[in-house]
Design a protein around this motif. Structure first.
Motif, short mmCIF file in Angstrom:
data_model
loop_
_atom_site.label_atom_id
_atom_site.label_comp_id
_atom_site.label_asym_id
_atom_site.label_seq_id
_atom_site.Cartn_x
_atom_site.Cartn_y
_atom_site.Cartn_z
N MET B 1 4.70 21.51 -1.76
CA MET B 1 4.85 22.40 -0.70
C MET B 1 3.63 21.79 -0.01
SD MET B 1 6.34 24.32 1.43
CE MET B 1 7.14 25.21 0.88
N LEU B 2 3.77 21.13 0.81
CA LEU B 2 2.45 20.34 1.89
C LEU B 2 2.07 21.83 2.91
CD1 LEU B 2 2.18 16.53 2.07
CD2 LEU B 2 0.65 18.29 0.91
N TYR B 3 3.21 22.12 3.35
CA TYR B 3 2.83 22.40 4.67
C TYR B 3 3.70 24.52 4.58
CZ TYR B 3 4.55 17.92 4.81
OH TYR B 3 4.64 16.56 4.54
N ALA B 4 3.09 24.32 3.52
CA ALA B 4 3.23 25.89 3.75
C ALA B 4 2.18 27.14 4.98
CB ALA B 4 2.60 26.93 2.13
N GLY B 5 1.19 26.99 4.85
CA GLY B 5 0.47 27.85 5.68
C GLY B 5 0.43 28.02 6.87
N PHE B 6 1.54 28.27 7.82
CA PHE B 6 1.92 28.09 9.17
C PHE B 6 0.59 28.98 9.99
CE2 PHE B 6 4.80 25.72 7.77
CZ PHE B 6 5.18 26.32 7.29
N MET B 7 0.09 30.40 10.52
CA MET B 7 0.14 30.63 11.50
C MET B 7 -1.58 31.07 10.32
SD MET B 7 1.79 32.92 12.27
CE MET B 7 1.78 31.50 13.19
N LEU B 134 -9.17 8.68 3.08
CA LEU B 134 -7.97 6.96 2.23
C LEU B 134 -6.91 7.71 2.00
CD1 LEU B 134 -9.96 4.38 1.52
CD2 LEU B 134 -7.51 4.37 2.99
N ARG B 135 -7.07 9.15 1.15
CA ARG B 135 -6.28 10.28 0.00
C ARG B 135 -5.31 10.80 0.79
NH1 ARG B 135 -10.80 9.86 -3.99
NH2 ARG B 135 -11.36 11.88 -2.39
N ARG B 136 -6.49 11.59 1.53
CA ARG B 136 -5.75 12.79 2.77
C ARG B 136 -4.25 11.85 3.07
NH1 ARG B 136 -5.82 15.95 7.13
NH2 ARG B 136 -6.46 14.28 8.40
N CYS B 137 -4.57 10.50 3.94
CA CYS B 137 -4.02 10.18 4.58
C CYS B 137 -2.79 9.26 3.62
CB CYS B 137 -4.33 8.38 5.47
SG CYS B 137 -3.54 7.92 6.46
N VAL B 138 -2.85 9.27 2.32
CA VAL B 138 -1.88 8.64 1.82
C VAL B 138 -0.48 9.37 1.74
CG1 VAL B 138 -0.78 7.74 -0.75
CG2 VAL B 138 -3.16 6.61 0.82
N GLU B 139 -1.62 10.67 1.30
CA GLU B 139 -0.71 11.34 0.58
C GLU B 139 0.39 12.56 1.77
OE1 GLU B 139 -2.64 15.21 0.22
OE2 GLU B 139 -4.15 14.55 -2.02
N GLU B 140 -0.25 12.27 3.36
CA GLU B 140 0.66 12.61 4.03
C GLU B 140 1.31 11.58 5.16
OE1 GLU B 140 -2.82 15.21 5.63
OE2 GLU B 140 -1.71 16.88 5.10
N MET B 141 1.38 10.89 4.40
CA MET B 141 1.47 9.09 5.87
C MET B 141 2.93 9.33 6.59
SD MET B 141 0.79 6.00 5.88
CE MET B 141 -0.48 5.61 4.96
N GLU B 142 3.69 10.30 5.72
CA GLU B 142 4.79 9.77 6.96
C GLU B 142 4.37 10.81 8.20
OE1 GLU B 142 8.40 11.31 4.99
OE2 GLU B 142 9.69 10.46 6.37
N ALA B 194 -1.88 4.44 10.63
CA ALA B 194 -1.33 2.48 10.71
C ALA B 194 -1.51 1.89 9.98
CB ALA B 194 -0.96 2.93 12.44
N LEU B 195 -2.77 1.31 9.94
CA LEU B 195 -3.70 0.78 9.66
C LEU B 195 -2.71 0.36 7.59
CD1 LEU B 195 -5.06 -2.53 9.05
CD2 LEU B 195 -6.86 -0.68 9.52
N ILE B 196 -3.60 1.45 7.43
CA ILE B 196 -3.74 2.29 5.81
C ILE B 196 -2.22 2.36 5.43
CG2 ILE B 196 -4.02 3.67 4.23
CD1 ILE B 196 -6.67 3.21 5.49
N HIS B 197 -1.42 2.09 6.03
CA HIS B 197 0.15 2.42 5.73
C HIS B 197 0.68 0.81 5.86
CE1 HIS B 197 5.02 2.39 7.19
NE2 HIS B 197 4.81 2.63 5.58
N HIS B 198 -0.02 0.02 6.80
CA HIS B 198 0.59 -1.64 6.98
C HIS B 198 0.14 -2.03 5.26
CE1 HIS B 198 0.81 -5.17 8.12
NE2 HIS B 198 -0.76 -5.74 8.04
N LEU B 207 -4.30 0.89 -3.91
CA LEU B 207 -5.23 2.00 -3.11
C LEU B 207 -6.61 1.03 -3.04
CD1 LEU B 207 -5.63 4.16 -0.90
CD2 LEU B 207 -5.32 5.48 -2.69
N GLU B 208 -6.94 0.80 -5.00
CA GLU B 208 -7.90 0.70 -5.05
C GLU B 208 -9.17 0.03 -4.28
OE1 GLU B 208 -5.76 0.72 -6.98
OE2 GLU B 208 -6.41 2.85 -7.53
N ARG B 209 -8.64 -1.15 -3.61
CA ARG B 209 -8.56 -1.89 -2.77
C ARG B 209 -9.34 -1.92 -1.61
NH1 ARG B 209 -5.78 -8.14 -0.49
NH2 ARG B 209 -7.62 -8.80 0.57
N LEU B 210 -8.06 -0.49 -0.48
CA LEU B 210 -9.55 -0.49 0.38
C LEU B 210 -10.73 0.04 0.20
CD1 LEU B 210 -5.53 1.22 2.11
CD2 LEU B 210 -7.33 -0.62 2.27
N GLU B 211 -10.56 1.09 -1.08
CA GLU B 211 -11.70 1.78 -1.14
C GLU B 211 -12.34 1.10 -1.71
OE1 GLU B 211 -11.10 4.53 -4.69
OE2 GLU B 211 -9.95 6.11 -3.17
#
Lengths: 228, 228
Positions: B1-7, B134-142, B194-198, B207-211
């Motif tokens: 549940m990534l988007y729980a906290g709204f307010m 990098l990790r955060r980006c991969v998690e929420e890539m979409e 966009a680059l990470i995704h590509h 991901l190790e190579r990117l790191e």
DNA sequence: AAACGATCCGGACCGAGGTCCGCTTATCGT
DNA sequence: ACGATAAGCGGACCTCGGTCCGGATCGTTT
């Protein structure tokens, strides 16, 4: 089909016997002459030319951002479907408008005079490449911005692949042990039209600072002595 | 549940007396608590929450790319105009969905444990920053991809400005004589979603190579010994 | 409590990108 | 020259992001 040339003006012969040339691996990544559209039917070719002419005129009149596909179709006295069949989408049309300059640039990289073309040491070619890209980008800023592809296609379209491949090639020559592919992405990102536009138009940075930044970046990235 | 906290769940106090902190110049660039919307009317706040909840559900069901504003409005039993008034445009809505994670990340940078937070030497913080990004980006890539702003806003939206400002700050500490702003752009470009995704999804890079690429890039950029 | 002004709501409306399919036309073999 | 066939054409149509404004709602003031 998306990036076929203006009037597929065949590039000048890309190798001259007495001059140094790059390995041929990049050639097939350039803007394809007529790979997808080996031979357009006569009426199709005529419509294509009229569309590009009309699009160029409309861009000159109303700016690239204000260009609508329907207006292009109407100005070329052609159906809307024809525009999309020929160019795929809006991005494809804008990209086609940039094709002529793109080919010239590619030719200069592959067979032009050093240091942009072959013959100079790779780091020097990289330096020249960045400055040439910066100048070209500023010249065609409006089209470059309007032609930006969606995120998922941004790194796969042939022109960008070619330029990035060129940078990677030079980097591998200068730094055989580094990850040339990733570093090429990094260097190309510095030359991204949207970034250049932000820095120059929105932040008011003079082009000289961007060029100095490129020189500095190339120096840092290609430095070969051990870390301090 | 990534988007729980709204307010706008108030950030934890951002400075602890006994711990090192960054200079305060960056604070105002963070995601604004309620600067634009100082105090929403009760019904407006309720609708805002329902919209975010509905949007999160629809994203989970159909993917961020398939999210339409009309569907969000309908799912929240709210008029379409309400969605646009509250979030401005599609990008604004997607950005709001990322806001919670963004705040957590910013808090970790400003007041979290070293090496991400203050206390470690700047280069070490840069290294940690890249890997965390990098990790955060991969998690929420979409969501990150779907929320990409148009080219002219890409470098001016507060979250990116904040992150870039953070990098620039660290760079100025490590390299007082370099053009920290331009180098920050370069480093941030390496972390572009966009680059990470590509590279990961389309090219299949681990991901190790990117790191490793990030570590290498930081090393090269922050190297202080004279050029070879 | 009642009235008033500011804020907000809703959904009709618009423009533009992109698709589709029946019709037209160029090209080629005979 | 002529018919067959594939390629191309056109514009109606759809979707979706974004705008607009008359009417409803909230919060405050008296």
């Amino acid at each position: 089909m998306l990036y076929a040339g203006f009037m597929s003006a065949a590039l000048p012969p890309l190798s001259r016997p007495q001059e140094p040339v790059d390995p041929p691996e990049l050639l097939q990544l350039g803007a394809e002459p007529d790979v997808d559209e080996p031979c357009l039917r006569a009426d199709a070719a005529r419509n294509r030319a009229r569309l590009l002419e009309a699009a160029a005129r409309l861009v000159a009149e109303h700016g690239a951002a204000g260009l609508t596909m329907e207006a292009v179709a109407a100005a070329a006295s052609v159906g809307k479907g024809t525009v999309f069949r020929r160019f795929g989408d809006r991005t494809g049309l804008l990209t086609a408008l940039l094709d002529h300059s793109e080919r010239k640039f590619q030719a200069a990289l592959l067979a032009g005079p050093a240091p942009l073309g072959p013959g100079a040491p790779p780091v020097e070619r990289l330096r020249a490449f960045g400055c040439a890209m910066l100048r070209r980008c500023v010249e065609e800023m409006e089209l470059q911005l309007a032609a930006e592809p969606s995120p998922d296609r941004r790194y796969t379209i042939p022109p960008r692949r070619f330029l990035r491949g060129h940078v990677a090639l030079l980097l591998r020559q200068a730094l055989p042990d580094a990850d040339g592919e990733l570093l090429a992405h990094t260097l190309m990102a510095y030359l991204d039209p949207a970034l250049i536009h932000h820095l120059t138009a929105q932040c008011g940075m003079p082009l000289e600072r961007l060029e100095a930044g490129w020189q500095d970046l190339v120096s840092r990235v290609t430095r070969t002595d051990p870390p301090g």
